[in-house]
Design a protein around this motif. Structure first.
Motif, PDB file in Angstrom:
ATOM      1  N   ARG A  35     -35.077  75.112   6.463  1.00 42.14           N
ATOM      2  CA  ARG A  35     -33.884  74.257   6.378  1.00 42.14           C
ATOM      3  C   ARG A  35     -32.990  74.646   5.207  1.00 42.14           C
ATOM      4  O   ARG A  35     -31.768  74.535   5.295  1.00 42.14           O
ATOM      5  CB  ARG A  35     -34.299  72.798   6.264  1.00 42.14           C
ATOM      6  N   GLY A  36     -33.588  75.069   4.105  1.00 43.94           N
ATOM      7  CA  GLY A  36     -32.818  75.455   2.927  1.00 43.94           C
ATOM      8  C   GLY A  36     -31.915  76.650   3.178  1.00 43.94           C
ATOM      9  O   GLY A  36     -30.897  76.814   2.503  1.00 43.94           O
ATOM     10  N   PHE A  37     -32.275  77.472   4.134  1.00 46.41           N
ATOM     11  CA  PHE A  37     -31.431  78.620   4.490  1.00 46.41           C
ATOM     12  C   PHE A  37     -30.507  78.287   5.648  1.00 46.41           C
ATOM     13  O   PHE A  37     -29.307  78.529   5.584  1.00 46.41           O
ATOM     14  CB  PHE A  37     -32.298  79.830   4.852  1.00 46.41           C
ATOM     15  N   THR A  38     -31.059  77.742   6.709  1.00 50.18           N
ATOM     16  CA  THR A  38     -30.282  77.593   7.941  1.00 50.18           C
ATOM     17  C   THR A  38     -29.204  76.519   7.867  1.00 50.18           C
ATOM     18  O   THR A  38     -28.114  76.722   8.407  1.00 50.18           O
ATOM     19  CB  THR A  38     -31.194  77.317   9.146  1.00 50.18           C
ATOM     20  N   PHE A  39     -29.478  75.394   7.230  1.00 54.61           N
ATOM     21  CA  PHE A  39     -28.467  74.333   7.199  1.00 54.61           C
ATOM     22  C   PHE A  39     -27.203  74.749   6.457  1.00 54.61           C
ATOM     23  O   PHE A  39     -26.100  74.582   6.978  1.00 54.61           O
ATOM     24  CB  PHE A  39     -29.044  73.041   6.640  1.00 54.61           C
ATOM     25  N   PRO A  40     -27.293  75.310   5.249  1.00 54.80           N
ATOM     26  CA  PRO A  40     -26.060  75.739   4.577  1.00 54.80           C
ATOM     27  C   PRO A  40     -25.300  76.822   5.354  1.00 54.80           C
ATOM     28  O   PRO A  40     -24.073  76.775   5.447  1.00 54.80           O
ATOM     29  CB  PRO A  40     -26.541  76.281   3.230  1.00 54.80           C
ATOM     30  N   VAL A  41     -26.028  77.768   5.927  1.00 57.86           N
ATOM     31  CA  VAL A  41     -25.368  78.832   6.693  1.00 57.86           C
ATOM     32  C   VAL A  41     -24.684  78.247   7.919  1.00 57.86           C
ATOM     33  O   VAL A  41     -23.555  78.621   8.261  1.00 57.86           O
ATOM     34  CB  VAL A  41     -26.369  79.943   7.073  1.00 57.86           C
ATOM     35  N   MET A  42     -25.352  77.316   8.590  1.00 56.91           N
ATOM     36  CA  MET A  42     -24.770  76.680   9.767  1.00 56.91           C
ATOM     37  C   MET A  42     -23.501  75.906   9.398  1.00 56.91           C
ATOM     38  O   MET A  42     -22.492  75.973  10.109  1.00 56.91           O
ATOM     39  CB  MET A  42     -25.782  75.735  10.404  1.00 56.91           C
ATOM     40  N   ILE A  43     -23.536  75.198   8.290  1.00 55.92           N
ATOM     41  CA  ILE A  43     -22.370  74.420   7.859  1.00 55.92           C
ATOM     42  C   ILE A  43     -21.202  75.338   7.535  1.00 55.92           C
ATOM     43  O   ILE A  43     -20.064  75.096   7.959  1.00 55.92           O
ATOM     44  CB  ILE A  43     -22.743  73.520   6.664  1.00 55.92           C
ATOM     45  N   VAL A  44     -21.459  76.422   6.800  1.00 55.47           N
ATOM     46  CA  VAL A  44     -20.390  77.373   6.462  1.00 55.47           C
ATOM     47  C   VAL A  44     -19.813  78.008   7.730  1.00 55.47           C
ATOM     48  O   VAL A  44     -18.588  78.126   7.873  1.00 55.47           O
ATOM     49  CB  VAL A  44     -20.906  78.444   5.483  1.00 55.47           C
ATOM     50  N   ALA A  45     -20.664  78.405   8.659  1.00 47.37           N
ATOM     51  CA  ALA A  45     -20.187  79.012   9.902  1.00 47.37           C
ATOM     52  C   ALA A  45     -19.359  78.024  10.716  1.00 47.37           C
ATOM     53  O   ALA A  45     -18.332  78.391  11.295  1.00 47.37           O
ATOM     54  CB  ALA A  45     -21.376  79.518  10.729  1.00 47.37           C
ATOM     55  N   PHE A  46     -19.785  76.782  10.755  1.00 45.86           N
ATOM     56  CA  PHE A  46     -19.039  75.768  11.492  1.00 45.86           C
ATOM     57  C   PHE A  46     -17.671  75.526  10.852  1.00 45.86           C
ATOM     58  O   PHE A  46     -16.651  75.430  11.552  1.00 45.86           O
ATOM     59  CB  PHE A  46     -19.838  74.464  11.570  1.00 45.86           C
ATOM     60  N   ILE A  47     -17.642  75.433   9.527  1.00 40.78           N
ATOM     61  CA  ILE A  47     -16.362  75.241   8.832  1.00 40.78           C
ATOM     62  C   ILE A  47     -15.434  76.422   9.086  1.00 40.78           C
ATOM     63  O   ILE A  47     -14.239  76.234   9.346  1.00 40.78           O
ATOM     64  CB  ILE A  47     -16.601  75.013   7.320  1.00 40.78           C
ATOM     65  N   TRP A  48     -15.964  77.636   9.035  1.00 37.24           N
ATOM     66  CA  TRP A  48     -15.164  78.834   9.307  1.00 37.24           C
ATOM     67  C   TRP A  48     -14.577  78.766  10.718  1.00 37.24           C
ATOM     68  O   TRP A  48     -13.412  79.079  10.937  1.00 37.24           O
ATOM     69  CB  TRP A  48     -16.037  80.061   9.076  1.00 37.24           C
ATOM     70  N   TYR A  49     -15.365  78.337  11.691  1.00 43.11           N
ATOM     71  CA  TYR A  49     -14.873  78.208  13.059  1.00 43.11           C
ATOM     72  C   TYR A  49     -13.785  77.137  13.153  1.00 43.11           C
ATOM     73  O   TYR A  49     -12.746  77.339  13.791  1.00 43.11           O
ATOM     74  CB  TYR A  49     -16.026  77.879  14.017  1.00 43.11           C
ATOM     75  N   VAL A  50     -13.997  75.984  12.531  1.00 52.66           N
ATOM     76  CA  VAL A  50     -13.012  74.895  12.571  1.00 52.66           C
ATOM     77  C   VAL A  50     -11.707  75.327  11.907  1.00 52.66           C
ATOM     78  O   VAL A  50     -10.623  75.024  12.408  1.00 52.66           O
ATOM     79  CB  VAL A  50     -13.590  73.611  11.929  1.00 52.66           C
ATOM     80  N   VAL A  51     -11.808  76.053  10.794  1.00 41.66           N
ATOM     81  CA  VAL A  51     -10.596  76.566  10.136  1.00 41.66           C
ATOM     82  C   VAL A  51      -9.825  77.473  11.091  1.00 41.66           C
ATOM     83  O   VAL A  51      -8.593  77.368  11.201  1.00 41.66           O
ATOM     84  CB  VAL A  51     -10.945  77.303   8.826  1.00 41.66           C
ATOM     85  N   TYR A  52     -10.516  78.337  11.791  1.00 42.53           N
ATOM     86  CA  TYR A  52      -9.874  79.227  12.760  1.00 42.53           C
ATOM     87  C   TYR A  52      -9.152  78.417  13.846  1.00 42.53           C
ATOM     88  O   TYR A  52      -7.997  78.689  14.176  1.00 42.53           O
ATOM     89  CB  TYR A  52     -10.922  80.157  13.376  1.00 42.53           C
ATOM     90  N   VAL A  53      -9.809  77.428  14.398  1.00 41.09           N
ATOM     91  CA  VAL A  53      -9.202  76.600  15.447  1.00 41.09           C
ATOM     92  C   VAL A  53      -8.004  75.820  14.893  1.00 41.09           C
ATOM     93  O   VAL A  53      -6.955  75.737  15.545  1.00 41.09           O
ATOM     94  CB  VAL A  53     -10.252  75.648  16.068  1.00 41.09           C
ATOM     95  N   LEU A  54      -8.147  75.272  13.698  1.00 41.10           N
ATOM     96  CA  LEU A  54      -7.040  74.519  13.105  1.00 41.10           C
ATOM     97  C   LEU A  54      -5.836  75.424  12.808  1.00 41.10           C
ATOM     98  O   LEU A  54      -4.692  75.015  13.021  1.00 41.10           O
ATOM     99  CB  LEU A  54      -7.501  73.800  11.834  1.00 41.10           C
ATOM    100  N   LEU A  55      -6.099  76.621  12.318  1.00 45.93           N
ATOM    101  CA  LEU A  55      -5.001  77.567  12.091  1.00 45.93           C
ATOM    102  C   LEU A  55      -4.281  77.881  13.407  1.00 45.93           C
ATOM    103  O   LEU A  55      -3.047  77.902  13.453  1.00 45.93           O
ATOM    104  CB  LEU A  55      -5.516  78.856  11.455  1.00 45.93           C
TER     105      LEU A  55
END
Length: 112
Positions: A35-55
């Motif tokens: 969890r210490g690895f996957t949760f932060p990576v998942m959150i960053v990847a999701f934010i990156w995707y949302v930023v792309y969609v919002l742009l």
């Protein structure tokens, strides 16, 4: 001519053994490491995707600007694919070093 060899039999752990292993410090550490690895990576990847969609939604003129033969939106879209493959590659390397040896040890303990 030799016949097919039988696969080695594994011992099937009991439900109580599964519960005991789940509550063991060894398993809790494995889960925490995962969890210490996957949760932060998942959150960053999701934010990156949302930023792309919002742009793409709110700044279409920026996404349409030409850049190195393509437009910014296409470059960012390609970057989405690149980061997905990069995250997968990093995770596989990390899991092989940090998760798999521990999981194999737990599996060996459970199955005998």
């Amino acid at each position: 001519m030799a016949g097919p060899t039988a696969a080695p039999t594994r011992r099937e752990p009991t439900p109580d053994e599964f519960v005991a292993m789940q509550q063991s410090p060894e398993f809790q550490e494995l889960r925490s490491t995962f969890r210490g690895f996957t949760f932060p990576v998942m959150i960053v990847a999701f934010i990156w995707y949302v930023v792309y969609v919002l742009l793409a939604t709110f700044l279409p003129e920026t996404m349409a600007r030409p850049f190195l033969g393509l437009n910014v939106g296409l470059w960012l879209g390609l970057a989405q694919f690149l980061t997905t493959f990069l995250i997968t590659w990093i995770y596989v390397r990390w899991a092989n070093a940090n998760i798999e040896p521990r999981a194999a040890h737990i599996r060996q303990e459970m199955e005998g």
